[in-house]
Design an enzyme around this catalytic site. Structure first.
Site, PDB file in Angstrom:
ATOM      1  N   TYR A  18      23.057 -59.736  12.593  1.00 23.92           N
ATOM      2  CA  TYR A  18      21.814 -59.930  13.342  1.00 23.92           C
ATOM      3  C   TYR A  18      22.076 -59.647  14.819  1.00 23.92           C
ATOM      4  CZ  TYR A  18      17.084 -61.796  13.793  1.00 23.92           C
ATOM      5  OH  TYR A  18      15.723 -61.937  13.997  1.00 23.92           O
ATOM      6  N   ASN A  91       7.514 -67.124  10.612  1.00 25.04           N
ATOM      7  CA  ASN A  91       6.702 -66.260   9.757  1.00 25.04           C
ATOM      8  C   ASN A  91       5.207 -66.287  10.058  1.00 25.04           C
ATOM      9  OD1 ASN A  91       8.736 -65.061   7.784  1.00 25.04           O
ATOM     10  ND2 ASN A  91       9.215 -67.231   7.625  1.00 25.04           N
ATOM     11  N   THR A 117       3.745 -60.810  -1.048  1.00 25.16           N
ATOM     12  CA  THR A 117       4.035 -62.169  -1.512  1.00 25.16           C
ATOM     13  C   THR A 117       4.956 -62.923  -0.567  1.00 25.16           C
ATOM     14  OG1 THR A 117       5.878 -61.368  -2.869  1.00 25.16           O
ATOM     15  CG2 THR A 117       3.727 -61.575  -3.950  1.00 25.16           C
ATOM     16  N   SER A 118       5.507 -62.243   0.438  1.00 24.12           N
ATOM     17  CA  SER A 118       6.355 -62.922   1.408  1.00 24.12           C
ATOM     18  C   SER A 118       5.519 -63.923   2.192  1.00 24.12           C
ATOM     19  CB  SER A 118       6.983 -61.909   2.367  1.00 24.12           C
ATOM     20  OG  SER A 118       5.980 -61.331   3.192  1.00 24.12           O
ATOM     21  N   ARG A 140       5.812 -55.850  -5.580  1.00 21.99           N
ATOM     22  CA  ARG A 140       6.731 -55.251  -6.544  1.00 21.99           C
ATOM     23  C   ARG A 140       6.257 -55.520  -7.973  1.00 21.99           C
ATOM     24  NH1 ARG A 140      12.359 -57.815  -4.975  1.00 21.99           N
ATOM     25  NH2 ARG A 140      10.978 -59.583  -4.686  1.00 21.99           N
ATOM     26  N   ARG A 142       6.512 -56.930 -11.582  1.00 26.09           N
ATOM     27  CA  ARG A 142       7.187 -58.128 -12.071  1.00 26.09           C
ATOM     28  C   ARG A 142       6.424 -58.628 -13.297  1.00 26.09           C
ATOM     29  NH1 ARG A 142       6.718 -61.445  -6.790  1.00 26.09           N
ATOM     30  NH2 ARG A 142       6.766 -59.358  -5.909  1.00 26.09           N
ATOM     31  N   GLY A 210      10.550 -55.813   8.999  1.00 24.34           N
ATOM     32  CA  GLY A 210      11.647 -56.152   8.106  1.00 24.34           C
ATOM     33  C   GLY A 210      12.076 -54.922   7.335  1.00 24.34           C
ATOM     34  N   MET A 212      13.748 -55.074   3.753  1.00 22.85           N
ATOM     35  CA  MET A 212      14.391 -55.726   2.606  1.00 22.85           C
ATOM     36  C   MET A 212      15.115 -54.756   1.687  1.00 22.85           C
ATOM     37  SD  MET A 212      11.814 -58.841   1.554  1.00 22.85           S
ATOM     38  CE  MET A 212      10.364 -57.826   1.305  1.00 22.85           C
ATOM     39  N   TRP A 235       9.551 -57.760  16.495  1.00 22.46           N
ATOM     40  CA  TRP A 235      10.625 -58.748  16.357  1.00 22.46           C
ATOM     41  C   TRP A 235      10.176 -60.004  17.079  1.00 22.46           C
ATOM     42  CZ3 TRP A 235      15.848 -58.690  19.411  1.00 22.46           C
ATOM     43  CH2 TRP A 235      16.727 -59.624  18.852  1.00 22.46           C
TER      44      TRP A 235
END
Length: 299
Positions: A18, A91, A117-118, A140, A142, A210, A212, A235
């Protein structure tokens, strides 16, 4: 401390990747909520029993007790659940800032996002809904996809698509009458970011906060030239560095008020501090998709 979440940035700090790293030796955790148990001489604006969050957020919240100067804490209402107070600074604040700081949005506008969904994604849906802004949400594939779609729509999401449902030649054919999005949000990278770009209207903006997938964002030359797309980054740490505590407090108060009034909710899993290893495994994705892990400390 009463509660503190495990955020991806917390893990990145531990990994040493980081951009901002605490001096070693260090304690993990960057945001959380505590209760004042003792006061030093000269403290004027806090009392024993007050609930406080570090403001600005700072390292060291994964521990039972913290000792910091009075100026390092911001008092928060006790009628807000501890797990929400503990998670409000990163967040939800990121979601609000991205909606307000890049494009002048108005009711009827549309935004598109991956990673819906975050926690940030859930907040974007609800904050947009309160402003009359519609959202296109990408998740995604699932096994519980239909349940996820219903949950996000119940939060105020206009449309929810899986990544595989967007494997079509013209994604805009799926808009069902919605205007083309003026703003997009990306927290995944790779192909998931490319899909967000395909939705954007002429002169649209995509904000990346982000990565991921750890894959780069690829943009065609024609998208830059003929669609005049804009790529930006966000950021939260940078915003915090540029604003005083007094400037950030109204934002925190606003978000906590929405929580208290039931207008801002997000899925979390509270875990006793002694079970931190299990929470960490879930936060690392070792058990598939898991909700935000929030460590809860015995009082």
């Amino acid at each position: 401390m009463l509660a503190a979440p495990i955020n991806p940035s917390d893990i990145n700090r531990i990994e040493g990747v980081y951009p901002v790293r605490p001096s070693l030796p260090a304690v993990g955790g960057y945001e959380g909520v505590g209760e004042v148990e003792a006061l030093g001489y000269g403290v004027k604006n806090l009392s024993i029993g007050d609930r406080v969050i570090p403001s600005p957020p700072s390292s060291g919240t994964w521990q039972t007790y913290c000792v910091k100067e009075e100026s390092a804490w911001c008092k928060v209402p006790k009628d807000v659940p501890a797990e929400y107070a503990a998670t409000i600074s990163v967040n939800p604040s990121t979601a609000l800032r991205m909606l307000e700081d890049f494009v002048s949005l108005k009711a009827g506008d549309v935004v598109v996002q991956n990673g819906a969904t975050s926690m940030v994604g859930q907040c974007i849906i609800q904050l947009s809904y309160l402003r009359g802004i519609q959202t296109i949400n990408i998740v995604r594939d699932r096994p519980d996809l239909e349940d996820i779609k219903q949950r996000l729509k119940a939060m105020g999401g206009s449309e929810v698509f899986s990544e595989s449902e967007l494997e079509v030649k013209n994604v805009k054919s799926l808009l069902r009458g919605l205007p083309e999005p003026v703003l997009g949000f990306n927290c995944v990278g790779g192909n998931a970011a490319s899909v967000v770009l395909k939705f954007l209207r002429q002169g649209g903006t995509i904000v990346t906060y982000g990565g991921m997938s750890k894959k780069p964002i690829t943009v065609s030359t024609s998208s830059f030239i003929f669609k005049d797309l804009r790529l930006r980054g966000y950021w939260m740490q940078n915003w915090t560095n540029l604003h005083t505590v007094n400037e950030s407090k109204p934002m925190t108060d606003y978000l906590l008020r929405l929580v208290r009034d039931g207008q801002l909710k997000y899925v979390m899993e509270t875990v006793p501090f002694q079970d931190f290893n299990a929470a960490l495994q879930k936060a690392l994705g070792k058990e598939g998709h898991s909700p935000k892990q929030v460590l809860v400390f015995d009082k």
